[in-house]
Design an enzyme around this catalytic site. Structure first.
Site, PDB file in Angstrom:
ATOM      1  N   ASP A 178       1.824   1.618   8.339  1.00 22.28           N
ATOM      2  CA  ASP A 178       1.052   0.960   7.284  1.00 22.28           C
ATOM      3  C   ASP A 178       0.483   1.980   6.309  1.00 22.28           C
ATOM      4  OD1 ASP A 178      -0.558  -0.702   5.784  1.00 22.28           O
ATOM      5  OD2 ASP A 178      -2.097  -0.930   7.339  1.00 22.28           O
ATOM      6  N   ASP A 349       1.479  -0.675  -0.675  1.00 18.97           N
ATOM      7  CA  ASP A 349       1.061  -0.959   0.697  1.00 18.97           C
ATOM      8  C   ASP A 349       2.207  -1.571   1.503  1.00 18.97           C
ATOM      9  OD1 ASP A 349      -0.175  -1.693   3.040  1.00 18.97           O
ATOM     10  OD2 ASP A 349      -1.656  -3.012   2.123  1.00 18.97           O
TER      11      ASP A 349
END
Length: 462
Positions: A178, A349
């Site tokens: 992530d 992201d």
């Protein structure tokens, strides 16, 4: 070859020596883990457990290390689209709740550690976050114990998961890589339904006096002690890596076991360097950058320490990070070829599925899409048979999103031409004046996260 376009407002000139490093850097094959299955790519939800087998790697033609991943179905995970093709609105809202919680807490951590406020971040949001995140540990543990029977799935559609190993002897986990967070955590011994890490069984585990606490908007928390131990990805190991085998999970992150944050240290809950920064400083890789190729199903790849030239076409064009913490750069959104949000903050992201923009920006965007109108709570709908385009420009180069990625599903069952579809670009104020550029866009490009140049690079997928 890595360059930035001439005269681009937000571009950097990259050294040509960074161009081809495929011969000495490892690949990690990533599998798309669909939580709400059959979103724009019609992928199926998956759960893979690695406790019963060791990580396997093989050398590709370029000499890198690949980790092949297999896909297994599960019927228990939520999905953004129902089996009849209609969106599940409760899960669409779940996606926005997850994003708001993620960025409110992230901006709060950056403010606490650096004293700097990201654009649009309000002090009242920090104060609300601090009441829970900085509360006495005993009260948080009490809350966490009451949460164990009802877990909320905060994932927002799909993840890109791959295996890592922690400890001596190593324990294997499936992790979501992530770029929108900076901590590493996995389930501890008291957590059920996941692969778990027991520090008492690792000869290299060293306790610290820290506690990891991640708070969410509904009052739930991820809580655990912080240890330092050996962490390996594709055979590349860091010693003394800070992480938490969490003792409580008030939220569900299935089908992965945990999260490996790949953003900047200032975003860390515990103020510790993320895995990749330690890996580079300990000499595990030669280049201070990593790259993602996110495809449709099992063809994703994380590339540590370089760029895999076989995964992109054309040049990698860099755009500088505006303020370290998140991978936030400047970009422009186009609807049907018309610029609607010029040089806005955009956070890249890999841990978010949707593209989420400020409400006003997204309203301007859909003004340029004929017959598009508001659906519910920041989501927009459009006639399913209507063609429209969405492009994002970084460093003077525009990248188009394939139409199938822009469609989340039907608003309701019906027969063409009366059917409307829900768009994957959403207007929502999430605590920071920025767009969140998630999987919907990233699946169409090759993305390079470059700590050395403090920048993000993009190139068309091969």
């Amino acid at each position: 070859m890595l360059v930035s376009s001439p005269g681009a407002v937000a571009a950097l000139v990259a050294l040509s020596s960074l161009g081809s490093v495929a011969a000495s850097t490892p690949h990690i094959r990533l599998e798309k883990r669909s939580i709400h299955a059959r979103a724009a790519s019609s992928s199926v939800a998956a759960k893979e457990t690695y406790a019963s087998r060791k990580m396997r790697s093989s050398n590709n033609a370029a000499g890198g290390i690949r980790i092949p991943l297999s896909k297994k179905e599960t019927v228990s995970t939520r999905k953004l689209r129902k089996d009849n093709g209609v969106v599940d609105f409760s899960n669409l809202m779940n996606a926005l709740t997850f994003a708001k919680d993620k960025y409110t807490s992230g901006c709060s951590r950056i403010y606490r550690q650096t004293g700097k406020r990201l654009p649009g971040f309000q002090l009242k949001a920090y104060e609300a976050w601090a009441k829970t995140a900085l509360a006495p540990l005993n009260s948080l543990i009490s809350i966490e114990k009451r949460q164990q029977e009802t877990l909320t799935n905060y994932q927002d559609g799909s993840l890109w998961g791959g295996p890592i190993e922690i400890g001596t002897p190593p324990t294997s986990f499936t992790i979501d890589f992530d770029t929108g967070s900076a901590d590493l955590w996995v389930p501890g011994p008291s957590v059920q339904g996941y692969d778990t890490f027991d520090a008492n069984k690792s000869s290299t585990a060293v306790p610290t006096n820290q506690t990891l606490v991640i708070s969410y908007g509904d009052g739930s928390n991820v809580i655990g002690p912080v240890y330092k131990d050996t962490v390996s990805v594709a055979g590349l190991a860091t010693k003394g890596q800070a992480f938490s085998p969490v003792s409580g999970m008030g939220v569900s992150f299935a089908p992965v076991d945990g999260i490996m944050g790949m953003a900047f240290e200032s975003l860390s809950n515990i103020g510790q360097k993320p895995f990749f920064q330690n890996l580079y400083e300990q000499g595990g890789v030669k280049q201070n950058l990593f790259s993602f190729a996110l495809g449709d199903a099992n063809d994703g790849e994380l590339y540590l320490g370089g760029v895999d030239d076989s995964k992109h076409s054309g040049l990698v064009v860099y755009t500088p990070v505006v303020q370290p913490g998140y991978w936030m750069v400047l970009g422009t959104a186009y609807a049907n070829g018309v610029p609607t949000a010029l040089l806005k903050n955009m956070i890249v992201d890999t841990g978010t599925t949707l593209i989420i923009g400020p409400r006003t920006d997204v309203a301007h965007f859909f003004e340029k899409v004929p017959h598009a109108r508001r659906f519910r709570e920041g989501y927009y709908m459009y006639p399913c048979g209507q063609e429209w385009t969405a492009d994002f420009e970084f460093g003077g180069v525009k990248y188009s999103i394939p139409s199938q990625y822009l469609n989340l599903g039907l608003t309701a069952e019906g027969v063409s031409p009366s059917r409307y579809c829900v768009a994957a670009i959403v207007g929502q104020d999430i605590g920071v004046d920025a767009w969140i550029i998630g999987d919907v866009f990233l699946r169409s490009v090759y993305t390079v996260f470059n700590f050395g140049l403090n920048s993000v690079g993009f190139a068309p997928r091969a």
